[in-house]
Design a protein around this motif. Structure first.
Motif, PDB file in Angstrom:
ATOM      1  N   LEU A  59      24.862  11.650  25.788  1.00 15.29           N
ATOM      2  CA  LEU A  59      23.552  12.085  26.279  1.00 15.29           C
ATOM      3  C   LEU A  59      23.686  13.253  27.253  1.00 15.29           C
ATOM      4  O   LEU A  59      24.505  13.210  28.174  1.00 15.29           O
ATOM      5  N   HIS A  60      22.886  14.264  27.062  1.00 19.55           N
ATOM      6  CA  HIS A  60      22.918  15.459  27.922  1.00 19.55           C
ATOM      7  C   HIS A  60      21.577  16.160  27.814  1.00 19.55           C
ATOM      8  O   HIS A  60      20.778  15.880  26.919  1.00 19.55           O
ATOM      9  N   GLN A  61      21.361  17.114  28.717  1.00 23.53           N
ATOM     10  CA  GLN A  61      20.223  18.031  28.613  1.00 23.53           C
ATOM     11  C   GLN A  61      20.765  19.398  28.226  1.00 23.53           C
ATOM     12  O   GLN A  61      21.880  19.748  28.597  1.00 23.53           O
ATOM     13  N   ASP A  62      19.961  20.194  27.527  1.00 14.18           N
ATOM     14  CA  ASP A  62      20.341  21.572  27.231  1.00 14.18           C
ATOM     15  C   ASP A  62      19.720  22.441  28.318  1.00 14.18           C
ATOM     16  O   ASP A  62      18.516  22.689  28.300  1.00 14.18           O
ATOM     17  N   ARG A  63      20.559  22.880  29.268  1.00 12.99           N
ATOM     18  CA  ARG A  63      19.993  23.670  30.356  1.00 12.99           C
ATOM     19  C   ARG A  63      20.798  24.930  30.647  1.00 12.99           C
ATOM     20  O   ARG A  63      20.732  25.487  31.725  1.00 12.99           O
ATOM     21  N   TYR A  65      16.791  14.356  27.654  1.00 15.63           N
ATOM     22  CA  TYR A  65      18.168  13.968  27.314  1.00 15.63           C
ATOM     23  C   TYR A  65      18.246  13.624  25.827  1.00 15.63           C
ATOM     24  O   TYR A  65      17.318  13.056  25.259  1.00 15.63           O
ATOM     25  N   HIS A  66      19.373  13.980  25.214  1.00 19.77           N
ATOM     26  CA  HIS A  66      19.567  13.680  23.794  1.00 19.77           C
ATOM     27  C   HIS A  66      21.059  13.604  23.504  1.00 19.77           C
ATOM     28  O   HIS A  66      21.881  14.078  24.309  1.00 19.77           O
ATOM     29  N   GLY A  67      21.399  13.027  22.384  1.00 22.10           N
ATOM     30  CA  GLY A  67      22.799  12.913  21.984  1.00 22.10           C
ATOM     31  C   GLY A  67      22.876  12.452  20.544  1.00 22.10           C
ATOM     32  O   GLY A  67      21.848  12.279  19.877  1.00 22.10           O
ATOM     33  N   PHE A 120      19.566  25.835  16.977  1.00 23.96           N
ATOM     34  CA  PHE A 120      19.043  27.189  17.276  1.00 23.96           C
ATOM     35  C   PHE A 120      18.398  27.201  18.649  1.00 23.96           C
ATOM     36  O   PHE A 120      17.583  26.333  18.980  1.00 23.96           O
ATOM     37  N   ARG A 121      18.749  28.218  19.416  1.00 25.32           N
ATOM     38  CA  ARG A 121      18.164  28.357  20.742  1.00 25.32           C
ATOM     39  C   ARG A 121      17.941  29.825  21.070  1.00 25.32           C
ATOM     40  O   ARG A 121      18.610  30.709  20.519  1.00 25.32           O
ATOM     41  N   LYS A 122      17.012  30.033  21.992  1.00 18.93           N
ATOM     42  CA  LYS A 122      16.894  31.355  22.608  1.00 18.93           C
ATOM     43  C   LYS A 122      17.637  31.235  23.924  1.00 18.93           C
ATOM     44  O   LYS A 122      17.173  30.593  24.857  1.00 18.93           O
TER      45      LYS A 122
HETATM   46 FE    FE Z   1      21.937  19.416  23.173  1.00 18.93          FE
END
Ligand code: FE
Ligand code: MD6
Length: 216
Positions: free
Chosen positions: A133-137, A189-191, A212-214
């Motif tokens: 589990l983590h956040q994309d930051r 949070y996701h994993g 995909f991210r900006k």
């Molecule tokens: Fe992620």
């Protein structure tokens, strides 16, 4: 709670809402799956999959590569985005048009117009690989959503809340499914739970995710 997307008796579930800004578009990438996988095979000849290290010195269980103008990198210094593949010392390969179109179209369908990703992280999970589990930051602008496309073996996506201890929902993800999360759900949070060893007819014993991210 377990949300089982695939137990719908009439098979009509197209979109599952995980929150005001988070949706699963079931099977949305299926018509493109063969072409997406062919692109991944071409990309990995340019920038091979590698298991990255974390700041804590652990080796991640999945193998990763990137395409697009920025790539997500984890090493002993932590996480960052960079234009150069540290293995090849060359720029990451360009994002294939099919990838960019699919990301933009699915973001729009999920309520996020004008998504222009500059980074696509490609992960390969062999049986047993997982992502805790983590956040994309690490991205500059949290205004853009995240789009993830799943290919190959089934996996269970964990989708939690805004603090690590929040309860998670377990979302089964299959070949061709797309998850989009943004807006107020952008930092949830996701994993990915350890991927079971159920070989897939096209990809065999692997799951590939395109995220995909900006970033810039
Ligand atoms: Fe992620
Ligand atoms: C996936 N990956 O591979 C989801 N996030 O299905 C991620 O959520 C992710 O691989 C941040 C950084 C690296 C990742």
């Amino acid at each position: 709670m377990t949300l089982d997307l695939f137990s719908d008796p009439d098979g009509c579930v197209e979109r599952l809402s995980l929150g005001p800004g988070a949706s699963v578009l079931r099977g949305r990438a299926l018509p493109h799956a063969d072409a997406l996988f062919a692109e991944v095979c071409a990309l990995e000849r340019h920038s091979p999959f590698r298991r990255m290290t974390t700041a804590g010195g652990h080796t991640m269980s999945m193998a990763s590569t990137n395409c697009g103008s920025l790539g997500w990198i984890s090493d002993r210094n932590g996480y960052h985005y960079g234009a150069i593949d540290p293995e090849t010392r060359a720029p990451w390969p360009p994002m294939p048009a099919l990838f960019a179109h699919l990301a933009r179209d699915t973001a729009l369908e999920a309520g996020f117009p004008e998504f222009e990703p500059d980074a696509c992280l490609i992960n390969r999970y062999l049986p047993g690989a997982k992502l805790s589990l983590h956040q994309d930051r690490d991205e500059r602008d949290f205004g853009a959503p995240i789009v993830t496309v799943s290919l190959g073996m089934d996996a269970v996506f964990l989708f939690g809340g805004h603090v690590r201890a929040d309860k998670t929902v377990r979302v089964p993800l299959r070949h061709g499914d797309v998850v989009v999360w943004g807006g107020e759900d952008r930092l949830r949070y996701h994993g990915v739970m350890a991927v079971p060893d159920h070989p897939h007819p096209l990809l065999g014993r692997q799951r590939i995710s395109l995220t995909f991210r900006k970033a810039g």
